[in-house]
Design an enzyme around this catalytic site. Structure first.
Site, mmCIF file in Angstrom:
data_model
loop_
_atom_site.group_PDB
_atom_site.id
_atom_site.type_symbol
_atom_site.label_atom_id
_atom_site.label_comp_id
_atom_site.label_asym_id
_atom_site.label_seq_id
_atom_site.Cartn_x
_atom_site.Cartn_y
_atom_site.Cartn_z
ATOM 1 C CD GLU A 199 -11.387 3.310 -5.403
ATOM 2 O OE1 GLU A 199 -11.460 2.139 -4.962
ATOM 3 O OE2 GLU A 199 -10.426 4.061 -5.175
ATOM 4 C CB SER A 204 -5.748 0.502 1.961
ATOM 5 O OG SER A 204 -6.394 -0.324 1.015
ATOM 6 C CD GLN A 217 -2.968 0.892 0.037
ATOM 7 O OE1 GLN A 217 -3.320 -0.226 -0.321
ATOM 8 N NE2 GLN A 217 -3.361 1.983 -0.583
ATOM 9 C CG HIS A 246 -12.857 -0.784 -3.250
ATOM 10 N ND1 HIS A 246 -11.514 -0.899 -2.959
ATOM 11 C CD2 HIS A 246 -13.504 -0.878 -2.057
ATOM 12 C CE1 HIS A 246 -11.359 -1.051 -1.643
ATOM 13 N NE2 HIS A 246 -12.555 -1.040 -1.076
ATOM 14 C CG HIS A 277 -7.364 -3.271 -1.259
ATOM 15 N ND1 HIS A 277 -7.896 -4.329 -1.958
ATOM 16 C CD2 HIS A 277 -7.830 -2.152 -1.861
ATOM 17 C CE1 HIS A 277 -8.648 -3.874 -2.954
ATOM 18 N NE2 HIS A 277 -8.639 -2.544 -2.916
ATOM 19 C CG ASP A 303 -9.659 -3.057 -6.256
ATOM 20 O OD1 ASP A 303 -10.579 -2.642 -5.504
ATOM 21 O OD2 ASP A 303 -8.492 -2.632 -6.205
ATOM 22 C CB ALA A 335 -5.951 4.119 1.133
HETATM 23 ZN ZN LIG Z 1 -9.828 -1.336 -4.104
#
Ligand SMILES: [Zn+2]
Length: 322
Positions: free
Chosen positions: A291, A239, A213, A294, A241, A248, A234
């Site tokens: 997004e 994030s 990240q 996402h 993630h 995603d 981010a």
């Molecule tokens: Zn994402």
């Protein structure tokens, strides 16, 4: 005969008089009791004192009555005796109102006079009166699937998860993407059900290490400038993630929103516990650009509520968890 009647009338009269006296004394003793009970709790006395102070601050007796009803005496003492708030009455009507944030509501409303009082309270409770990436809270207990990670809430350095599993092909493009175990089955089920509708969904990004990240954010900053990086990536620690609960799909290009896959996801993902986390109409709340690819796993119950009410996770938490 006359005597008898007179005696009966006399007895009835006496009984009536006794009855009235008895009724009155019981009534009086209740009154006294009530009054003494109230007197016994110093609260009434304190409320009376605050009434004077609130009057001198400029509140009228109607509002003071509402303050007495809605706000505990300790909170009146702690938050209301220093200055007069212009919209106290309006803000207290919001179901999300918290007295300790009254000053923030007033300031936020002054800067955003087009919002309703309800919106002001909701947005302040989310934290939107602070700039993104300020007033940041480090999440201590981050392993739950309901952990909120956003621009005000970050994972601690060195956060790890011991239940990451590999998402094989064709569910992920590399066959090596990692996701949290809690969402592994629901995710595959969703992708399988989409396939039955002749739709091709696959994961192109899932769990990310903090270092990944960091690299992505710095890379985006180098390539497109800080503002762009702040909107579309981010900062490390911030994030979803890194939680292993975000994915995603297919492509991170806006053209994804024109695909059949997107149209299906948008209206079906909640049935599997997933929500589109950064919708087009909520950028000012999430702090992220639109997004459409996402998705975040939150479980069916929360995802369904968010879908039906068209709310972000930030709004959901204020409405249902605070
Ligand atoms: Zn994402």
């Amino acid at each position: 005969m006359k005597k008898k009647i007179l005696t009966i009338v006399l007895i009835i009269s006496l009984l009536t008089i006794f009855g009235l006296i008895l009724y009155d004394s019981v009534n009086n003793s209740l009154k006294v009791k009530t009054e003494s009970t109230i007197d016994g709790q110093n609260i009434t006395k304190e409320e009376y004192i605050y009434k004077e102070e609130l009057l001198s601050l400029g509140y009228n007796s109607n509002i003071i009555k509402k303050i007495e009803e809605k706000i505990s005496t300790i909170n009146v003492k702690n938050y209301l005796l220093n200055k007069k708030y212009d919209y106290l009455e309006e803000f207290t009507s919001s179901p999300y109102f918290k007295i300790e944030n009254i000053e923030r509501y007033e300031n936020y409303y002054k800067n955003n006079p087009s919002y309703t009082f309800d919106q002001v309270v909701l947005y302040v409770e989310i934290g939107l009166d602070y700039e993104f990436y300020t007033n940041v809270n480090t999440i201590e207990d981050y392993t739950s699937i309901t952990t909120l990670v956003n621009k005000y809430n970050k994972l601690p350095e060195g956060a790890t998860f011991d239940n990451l599993v590999t998402l094989e092909k064709p569910y992920s493009n590399t066959g090596k993407r990692k996701v949290r175990e809690e969402m592994y089955e629901p995710l595959k089920q969703m992708i399988d059900d989409a396939k039955k509708e002749k739709l091709n969904l696959y994961v192109i990004s899932a769990f990310r290490e903090n270092s990944t990240q960091n690299y992505l954010f710095n890379n985006s900053k180098k390539k497109n400038g800080l503002d762009y990086a702040l909107t579309y990536s981010a900062k490390p620690g911030h994030s979803e993630h890194e939680l292993g609960l975000a994915i995603d799909f297919n492509t991170t290009q806006e053209k994804f929103k024109k695909t059949k896959e997107y149209a299906w996801l948008k209206d079906n993902s909640y049935k599997y516990g997933f929500v589109m986390r950064y919708p087009e109409n909520k950028v000012f709340i999430t702090g992220y650009g639109y997004e459409p690819w996402h998705y975040r796993y939150l479980g069916i119950e929360i995802a369904t509520k968010m879908y039906l009410e068209d709310i972000t996770y930030e709004e959901y938490l204020v409405k249902y968890k605070n």
